[in-house]
Design a protein around this motif. Structure first.
Motif, PDB file in Angstrom:
ATOM      1  N   LYS A 198      34.451  68.335  41.569  1.00  0.00           N
ATOM      2  CA  LYS A 198      34.762  68.904  40.262  1.00  0.00           C
ATOM      3  C   LYS A 198      33.762  68.451  39.204  1.00  0.00           C
ATOM      4  N   SER A 199      33.568  69.308  38.195  1.00  0.00           N
ATOM      5  CA  SER A 199      32.756  68.991  37.025  1.00  0.00           C
ATOM      6  C   SER A 199      33.655  68.977  35.790  1.00  0.00           C
ATOM      7  N   TYR A 200      33.217  68.232  34.782  1.00  0.00           N
ATOM      8  CA  TYR A 200      34.002  68.098  33.557  1.00  0.00           C
ATOM      9  C   TYR A 200      33.100  68.252  32.342  1.00  0.00           C
ATOM     10  N   TYR A 201      33.703  68.639  31.202  1.00  0.00           N
ATOM     11  CA  TYR A 201      32.926  68.702  29.965  1.00  0.00           C
ATOM     12  C   TYR A 201      32.361  67.323  29.634  1.00  0.00           C
ATOM     13  N   PHE A 202      31.207  67.339  28.981  1.00  0.00           N
ATOM     14  CA  PHE A 202      30.513  66.110  28.634  1.00  0.00           C
ATOM     15  C   PHE A 202      31.221  65.389  27.488  1.00  0.00           C
ATOM     16  N   GLU A 203      31.395  64.083  27.641  1.00  0.00           N
ATOM     17  CA  GLU A 203      31.970  63.253  26.583  1.00  0.00           C
ATOM     18  C   GLU A 203      30.831  62.712  25.728  1.00  0.00           C
ATOM     19  N   LYS A 204      30.605  63.351  24.596  1.00  0.00           N
ATOM     20  CA  LYS A 204      29.394  63.070  23.839  1.00  0.00           C
ATOM     21  C   LYS A 204      29.416  61.737  23.097  1.00  0.00           C
ATOM     22  N   GLN A 205      30.572  61.264  22.661  1.00  0.00           N
ATOM     23  CA  GLN A 205      30.576  60.102  21.781  1.00  0.00           C
ATOM     24  C   GLN A 205      30.035  58.834  22.450  1.00  0.00           C
ATOM     25  N   PRO A 206      30.456  58.502  23.687  1.00  0.00           N
ATOM     26  CA  PRO A 206      29.868  57.315  24.331  1.00  0.00           C
ATOM     27  C   PRO A 206      28.346  57.436  24.488  1.00  0.00           C
ATOM     28  N   TYR A 207      27.890  58.637  24.767  1.00  0.00           N
ATOM     29  CA  TYR A 207      26.440  58.842  24.888  1.00  0.00           C
ATOM     30  C   TYR A 207      25.750  58.652  23.548  1.00  0.00           C
ATOM     31  N   LEU A 208      26.287  59.258  22.481  1.00  0.00           N
ATOM     32  CA  LEU A 208      25.682  59.108  21.162  1.00  0.00           C
ATOM     33  C   LEU A 208      25.721  57.657  20.701  1.00  0.00           C
ATOM     34  N   ASP A 209      26.786  56.943  21.034  1.00  0.00           N
ATOM     35  CA  ASP A 209      26.866  55.525  20.681  1.00  0.00           C
ATOM     36  C   ASP A 209      25.757  54.715  21.338  1.00  0.00           C
ATOM     37  N   SER A 210      25.221  55.227  22.424  1.00  0.00           N
ATOM     38  CA  SER A 210      24.131  54.535  23.128  1.00  0.00           C
ATOM     39  C   SER A 210      22.763  54.817  22.523  1.00  0.00           C
ATOM     40  N   ILE A 211      22.542  56.077  22.084  1.00  0.00           N
ATOM     41  CA  ILE A 211      21.194  56.425  21.624  1.00  0.00           C
ATOM     42  C   ILE A 211      20.998  56.281  20.118  1.00  0.00           C
ATOM     43  N   LEU A 212      22.058  56.437  19.317  1.00  0.00           N
ATOM     44  CA  LEU A 212      21.872  56.414  17.861  1.00  0.00           C
ATOM     45  C   LEU A 212      21.384  55.066  17.330  1.00  0.00           C
TER      46      LEU A 212
END
Length: 375
Positions: A198-212
């Motif tokens: 299965k695939s799921y929608y991307f959880e953007k906040q943890p990713y943004l917390d890493s790059i910002l």
């Protein structure tokens, strides 16, 4: 006598993998890089939402020989001062030293891979200046029986296989009837079933917390931007005048937007830009390795692609993640202009267009422009 080098090798699409997981195409492209002194391929890793992780490494390989005025063709203005003899000598050098070596490398490697394939297909025809070369290899079918699809021209496709390689090339004579031009697609595809399928929608906040936090460094300026159009704004009618790129998810409809923050690093701080690009790229690659089940597209080597065009204005997508239905995405793009270097972090919906003056625009809505203040 002037020496001339003409090589047409551009890339449509390419695959992304870690250094420990090289594709069969890497060796071929490394040989091409040595021949042309430039590596122009790229790689992509994708979760389309179908429960599989896909690696794609595709490139266009071509050959094109210069015409001379006396053969009925035309030369580029930069070669007008060359004689026909000089141009033909250059064509012959390219035939032997460039194109001949490139096609030799492709054939040698694909012939070697055919020996270890579960099934393979190879066809060539060379007749009166018209050339056709087709390779199709099923490297791994996942233990299932092999399903094949044959195109009208005889080319074989293994659409459901776990791992495939193909090369489809055609060439013919130019209008002068003396010089040839041809192009072909060299392709590698690998599909890996995800755990649970299965695939799921991307959880953007943890990713943004890493790059910002990387973009909060001293010396980096930022501003918010909005590039948008409603459905009554005709993208196609305005494209050549207003845009450098467009993703038409809902064509022929036009509505869509990109809203986000542009981060800017001045030209004199190129080493900082290199460091920032590298850090964000590494974080993104690592994140997609930890969360392959989330829907995304990661494009490798965008940093190198952007940095080599420092005198032009380019904005290239490094990462796109699907965060909701109806083409709702989070994107990260790397850019460059004569003023400096850029990272754009955006939320996008539906059709997304990048305006030509992206590096100085705070707003572009239905053609109405608002510019940032420049010192």
């Amino acid at each position: 006598m002037k020496r001339i080098f003409i090589a047409t090798i551009s890339v449509i699409l390419s695959l992304t993998i870690t250094a420990q997981d090289r594709t069969p195409m890497d060796k071929i492209w490394e040989v091409i890089e040595k021949i042309t002194s430039a590596r122009q391929d790229s790689k992509i890793k994708i979760n389309h939402g179908d429960g599989k992780l896909k690696y794609v490494h595709n490139g266009v390989v071509g050959e094109d020989y210069l015409c001379t005025k006396d053969c009925g063709g035309s030369t580029s203005p930069s070669f007008d001062n060359m004689t026909s003899e000089e141009i033909e000598a250059a064509n012959e050098r390219n035939r032997k030293m460039v194109f001949g070596k490139i096609f030799g490398a492709i054939r040698h490697n694909l012939d070697s891979l055919m020996a270890v394939s579960e099934e393979s297909y190879h066809f060539e025809s060379h007749h009166h200046g018209t050339d056709t070369i087709n390779y199709s290899l099923c490297l791994n079918n996942g233990g299932d029986s092999i399903a094949r699809t044959r195109a009208n021209d005889g080319t074989m496709f293994y659409l459901d296989a776990f791992e495939t390689v193909s090369f489809n090339y055609t060439a013919g004579m130019k209008p002068c009837g003396k010089h040839a031009r041809g192009f072909g697609i060299l392709s590698y595809n690998k599909r890996l079933p995800l755990p649970g399928g299965k695939s799921y929608y991307f959880e953007k906040q943890p990713y943004l917390d890493s790059i910002l936090p990387v973009l909060k460094r001293k010396g980096i300026k930022s501003w918010s931007f909005k590039w948008a159009q409603t459905d009554d704004y005709d993208i196609d009618a305005h494209f050549s005048q207003e845009f450098v790129s467009a993703t038409r998810a809902h064509q022929p409809k036009n509505a869509g937007q990109m809203i986000g923050t542009m981060y800017f690093i001045p030209r004199e701080k190129a080493s900082l830009a290199e460091e920032i690009f590298t850090a964000i790229d590494s974080i993104t690659l690592r994140y997609t390795e930890i969360h392959p089940e989330q829907m995304f597209m990661y494009i490798y080597n965008v940093k190198e692609e952007v940095m080599q065009y420092a005198e032009s204005s380019n904005l290239c997508e490094m990462f796109q993640a699907t965060t909701g239905k109806d083409y709702v995405t989070t994107r990260v793009l790397f850019g460059v202009s004569p003023r400096g270097y850029y990272v754009a972090v955006t939320d996008s919906e539906n059709n997304t267009c990048v305006p030509k003056e992206w590096y100085v625009l705070k707003s572009f809505v239905n053609g109405e422009k608002k510019y940032i203040r420049q010192k």
